[in-house]
Design a protein around this motif. Structure first.
Motif, PDB file in Angstrom:
ATOM      1  N   GLY A  62       1.045  -1.199  -0.328  1.00  0.00           N
ATOM      2  CA  GLY A  62       0.596  -0.049  -0.293  1.00  0.00           C
ATOM      3  C   GLY A  62       0.542   1.073   0.245  1.00  0.00           C
ATOM      4  N   ALA A  63       2.012   1.116   0.644  1.00  0.00           N
ATOM      5  CA  ALA A  63       2.844   2.331   0.506  1.00  0.00           C
ATOM      6  C   ALA A  63       3.928   2.384  -0.449  1.00  0.00           C
ATOM      7  N   HIS A  64       3.506   1.276  -1.481  1.00  0.00           N
ATOM      8  CA  HIS A  64       3.874   1.471  -2.880  1.00  0.00           C
ATOM      9  C   HIS A  64       5.432   1.390  -2.890  1.00  0.00           C
TER      10      HIS A  64
ATOM     11  N   GLN B 161       3.115  -8.944 -11.787  1.00  0.00           N
ATOM     12  CA  GLN B 161       3.030 -10.248 -11.253  1.00  0.00           C
ATOM     13  C   GLN B 161       2.843 -10.518  -9.392  1.00  0.00           C
ATOM     14  N   SER B 162       2.744  -9.051  -8.351  1.00  0.00           N
ATOM     15  CA  SER B 162       2.609  -8.822  -7.587  1.00  0.00           C
ATOM     16  C   SER B 162       2.038  -9.777  -6.398  1.00  0.00           C
ATOM     17  N   PRO B 163       0.653  -9.897  -7.823  1.00  0.00           N
ATOM     18  CA  PRO B 163      -0.499 -10.265  -6.346  1.00  0.00           C
ATOM     19  C   PRO B 163      -0.325 -11.934  -6.811  1.00  0.00           C
TER      20      PRO B 163
ATOM     21  N   PHE C 262     -12.495   4.733  -1.373  1.00  0.00           N
ATOM     22  CA  PHE C 262     -13.501   5.130  -1.774  1.00  0.00           C
ATOM     23  C   PHE C 262     -13.281   6.321  -2.298  1.00  0.00           C
ATOM     24  N   THR C 263     -11.762   7.414  -2.005  1.00  0.00           N
ATOM     25  CA  THR C 263     -11.385   9.269  -3.111  1.00  0.00           C
ATOM     26  C   THR C 263     -10.845   8.516  -3.991  1.00  0.00           C
ATOM     27  N   THR C 264      -9.981   7.291  -4.359  1.00  0.00           N
ATOM     28  CA  THR C 264      -9.406   7.578  -4.866  1.00  0.00           C
ATOM     29  C   THR C 264      -7.453   8.265  -5.084  1.00  0.00           C
ATOM     30  N   SER C 265      -7.702   8.723  -3.532  1.00  0.00           N
ATOM     31  CA  SER C 265      -6.462   8.743  -3.884  1.00  0.00           C
ATOM     32  C   SER C 265      -5.050   8.383  -2.808  1.00  0.00           C
ATOM     33  N   VAL C 266      -3.852   8.037  -4.096  1.00  0.00           N
ATOM     34  CA  VAL C 266      -3.184   7.579  -3.812  1.00  0.00           C
ATOM     35  C   VAL C 266      -2.248   7.748  -2.429  1.00  0.00           C
ATOM     36  N   GLY C 267      -1.710   8.939  -2.431  1.00  0.00           N
ATOM     37  CA  GLY C 267      -1.546   9.151  -0.940  1.00  0.00           C
ATOM     38  C   GLY C 267      -1.935   9.214   0.088  1.00  0.00           C
TER      39      GLY C 267
ATOM     40  N   ALA D  53      -0.381   6.319   3.218  1.00  0.00           N
ATOM     41  CA  ALA D  53      -0.308   6.869   4.648  1.00  0.00           C
ATOM     42  C   ALA D  53      -0.341   5.514   5.110  1.00  0.00           C
ATOM     43  N   GLY D  54      -1.877   5.197   5.189  1.00  0.00           N
ATOM     44  CA  GLY D  54      -2.209   4.005   6.059  1.00  0.00           C
ATOM     45  C   GLY D  54      -1.200   2.510   5.555  1.00  0.00           C
ATOM     46  N   GLY D  55      -0.881   2.697   4.679  1.00  0.00           N
ATOM     47  CA  GLY D  55      -0.133   1.798   4.651  1.00  0.00           C
ATOM     48  C   GLY D  55       1.427   1.303   5.223  1.00  0.00           C
ATOM     49  N   TYR D  56       2.117   2.926   5.530  1.00  0.00           N
ATOM     50  CA  TYR D  56       3.452   2.782   6.437  1.00  0.00           C
ATOM     51  C   TYR D  56       2.198   2.798   8.030  1.00  0.00           C
TER      52      TYR D  56
END
Length: 249
Positions: A59-61, A67-69, A181-186, A190-193
């Motif tokens: 999620g943090a990219h 092929q990751s999945p 829900f908002t398509t916010s990559v940022g 942050a959630g991934g971190y």
């Protein structure tokens, strides 16, 4: 959940307790068989840490290819199953917090792994691109986030470590839900971190308990709170205090 203090937790010895209950004029003898078990959350937290680290870092990219999945779904699925099994053993140890936390997140990681398999097969490929709205998956995260927030409240009766990693996971899951829900990559990053940080803290807690079990005394501080604070420096108690004999771990 109470912290383990015995070195014989792998024992298969069955403790038999006989109690006498009087109902009216008739005495009733009740025999209870209790089998000590190893603290389930040690394995469960390691499984959670592994799965959450993968999900959070993705999620943090920090990485990611088409092929990751396909690469990750078997590992996440296995760790999810381990967590569900941990929840069943925590249920036997009468540990409500561990039962809920491991059961819910184990089920989530199993579902997450299945979705990754669908991505790898191309079934949901149109949803796998960053920037696409994925409200259905957002509902997954809302559900587990709500339950995790309750676990945060319950963790104040356990230890500061539990409060920290459940809080990080709750905030990270909430932000990830908002991102889908908002398509916010940022927000997704942050959630991934936060999810990755939660995994790191859970890894610490599992390690602290494992070392305590093996050496018979606390090696790493668990920062216990509530009713468990007085047992922080408890002595090794052989044959008693195992999960299954007492309530909790």
């Amino acid at each position: 959940m109470a912290t383990p203090y015995n070195a014989s937790s792998s024992s298969t010895t069955t403790t038999t307790t006989t109690t006498s209950t009087v109902v009216g004029q008739q005495g009733i003898n009740t025999t209870i068989f209790v089998t000590p078990i190893a603290a389930p959350s040690i394995l469960g937290l390691y499984a959670f840490a592994g799965a959450a680290a993968i999900v959070g870092s993705r999620g943090a990219h920090w990485y990611g290819i088409s092929q990751s999945p396909l690469i990750f779904w078997p590992f996440i699925l296995t760790l999810g199953i381990v967590q569900v099994l941990t929840a069943l053993w925590a249920f036997r140890a009468r540990d409500n917090l561990a039962t809920v936390f491991h059961g819910v997140w184990g089920a989530f990681f199993i579902a997450y792994a299945c979705l990754n398999l669908f991505f790898a097969q191309g079934t949901l490929a149109f949803l796998a691109t960053d920037g696409n709205r994925f409200s259905e998956f957002g509902m997954y995260w809302i559900t587990v986030a709500a339950i995790t927030w309750v676990c945060v409240a319950a963790s104040f009766a356990e230890s500061l470590i539990w409060v920290l990693f459940t809080a990080c996971m709750a905030v990270g899951a909430t932000m990830t839900a908002c991102a889908y829900f908002t398509t916010s990559v940022g927000i997704l990053k942050a959630g991934g971190y936060l999810i990755f940080i939660s995994a790191a803290i859970a890894f610490y807690q599992a390690t602290a308990w494992l070392l305590e079990y093996q050496y018979g005394r606390p090696i790493l501080p668990s920062l216990r709170l509530g009713r468990h604070r007085l047992t922080e420096t408890a002595l090794l108690n052989r044959g008693f205090g195992e999960p299954g004999v007492k309530k909790g771990q």
